[in-house]
Design a protein around this motif. Structure first.
Motif, mmCIF file in Angstrom:
data_model
loop_
_atom_site.group_PDB
_atom_site.id
_atom_site.type_symbol
_atom_site.label_atom_id
_atom_site.label_comp_id
_atom_site.label_asym_id
_atom_site.label_seq_id
_atom_site.Cartn_x
_atom_site.Cartn_y
_atom_site.Cartn_z
ATOM 1 N N LYS A 179 0.837 -1.204 0.000
ATOM 2 C CA LYS A 179 0.000 0.000 0.000
ATOM 3 C C LYS A 179 0.872 1.254 0.000
ATOM 4 O O LYS A 179 0.649 2.186 -0.777
ATOM 5 N N THR A 180 1.867 1.250 0.885
ATOM 6 C CA THR A 180 2.740 2.428 0.950
ATOM 7 C C THR A 180 3.604 2.525 -0.306
ATOM 8 O O THR A 180 3.838 3.622 -0.820
ATOM 9 N N ALA A 181 4.030 1.387 -0.830
ATOM 10 C CA ALA A 181 4.820 1.408 -2.075
ATOM 11 C C ALA A 181 4.000 2.050 -3.198
ATOM 12 O O ALA A 181 4.512 2.881 -3.965
ATOM 13 N N THR B 39 6.684 8.268 3.426
ATOM 14 C CA THR B 39 6.844 7.108 4.303
ATOM 15 C C THR B 39 5.485 6.726 4.860
ATOM 16 O O THR B 39 4.515 7.447 4.710
ATOM 17 N N SER B 40 5.437 5.598 5.521
ATOM 18 C CA SER B 40 4.177 5.105 6.058
ATOM 19 C C SER B 40 3.716 5.997 7.203
ATOM 20 O O SER B 40 4.452 6.185 8.168
ATOM 21 N N PRO B 41 2.501 6.553 7.123
ATOM 22 C CA PRO B 41 2.039 7.400 8.231
ATOM 23 C C PRO B 41 1.398 6.596 9.353
ATOM 24 O O PRO B 41 0.386 6.995 9.913
ATOM 25 N N MET C 122 -3.082 8.924 4.406
ATOM 26 C CA MET C 122 -3.487 8.481 5.741
ATOM 27 C C MET C 122 -3.256 6.986 5.919
ATOM 28 O O MET C 122 -3.286 6.229 4.960
ATOM 29 N N ASP C 123 -3.072 6.609 7.170
ATOM 30 C CA ASP C 123 -2.969 5.197 7.521
ATOM 31 C C ASP C 123 -3.838 4.994 8.762
ATOM 32 O O ASP C 123 -3.516 5.499 9.841
ATOM 33 N N LEU C 124 -4.950 4.295 8.606
ATOM 34 C CA LEU C 124 -5.915 4.171 9.712
ATOM 35 C C LEU C 124 -5.727 2.880 10.511
ATOM 36 O O LEU C 124 -6.597 2.496 11.292
ATOM 37 N N ILE D 21 -5.894 6.589 1.322
ATOM 38 C CA ILE D 21 -6.193 6.029 2.643
ATOM 39 C C ILE D 21 -5.768 4.565 2.726
ATOM 40 O O ILE D 21 -6.340 3.704 2.058
ATOM 41 N N GLU D 22 -4.734 4.304 3.541
ATOM 42 C CA GLU D 22 -4.364 2.911 3.825
ATOM 43 C C GLU D 22 -5.241 2.413 4.973
ATOM 44 O O GLU D 22 -5.604 3.160 5.852
ATOM 45 N N TRP D 23 -5.556 1.128 4.984
ATOM 46 C CA TRP D 23 -6.453 0.527 5.980
ATOM 47 C C TRP D 23 -7.764 1.323 6.064
ATOM 48 O O TRP D 23 -8.141 1.813 7.133
HETATM 49 MG MG LIG Z 1 1.754 1.075 4.779
#
Ligand SMILES: [Mg+2]
Ligand SMILES: Nc1ncnc2c1ncn2[C@@H]1O[C@H](COP(=O)(O)OP(=O)(O)O)[C@@H](O)[C@H]1O
Length: 162
Positions: free
Chosen positions: A40-42, A58-60, A82-84, A110-112
């Protein structure tokens, strides 16, 4: 509507993200779902590069929300990433201000996204990534046809070029 795309390496995922970045505009909301380490972050890093963002994305996971300015000549556009993952209750989606990013001058990744389900507009691009570790990743795209079909065709024709 649905599209699928297979990626055999992080580099291929970055390239897919870059092509996606080329077609994005303000108001777009992209939900990136998949296991830990799915990519997801990639994909988000590729998207940011495709938008011309030079900053290191980077991954939040701990900051929850990261904001970047998109260099574009005509208007001030921002990318909100975002990373939830760490949210426990759907109400926290309101508390951290997820909906504040649903604006015409904002591209929102939006991740997760699962916990925010009730707050997400229907007009969005859902990307589900299957696989992790050494697996080949399979990206499935779900979207309302009118807002995404022609843009995704452009993304996939760009991918076929190499
Ligand atoms: Mg990630
Ligand atoms: N096809 C692929 N696409 C994306 N990442 C891959 C792929 N194959 C292996 N990887 C590795 O998987 C990990 C993905 O990490 P990351 O993007 O942070 O995942 P997530 O944000 O989904 O938790 C990276 O270590 C990357 O090198």
């Amino acid at each position: 509507m649905e599209y699928t795309f297979k990626s055999k390496s992080k580099e291929a995922t970055l390239k897919l993200g870059q092509s996606l970045g080329h077609v994005l505009k303000g108001g777009d909301i992209l939900c990136l779902a998949g296991d830990l380490g799915a990519g997801k972050t990639a994909l988000a890093q590729g998207i940011a590069a495709g938008l011309g963002i030079a900053a290191d994305v980077t991954s939040p996971t701990f900051t929850l929300i990261q904001e970047y300015t998109v260099p574009s000549q005509d208007s001030l556009l921002r990318l909100v990433h975002m990373d939830l993952y760490r949210l426990q209750h759907p109400e926290e989606v309101e508390v951290i201000g997820v909906e504040d990013a649903f604006q015409t001058d904002t591209i929102c990744l939006i991740e997760w996204p699962e916990i925010a389900e009730d707050y997400l507009p229907e007009d969005r691009l859902d990307i589900q990534i299957q696989g992790s570790g050494e697996d080949i990743r399979v990206f499935s795209f779900h979207y309302p046809k009118e807002s995404w079909q022609s843009r995704l065709e452009q993304v996939f024709s760009e991918q076929m070029k190499d």
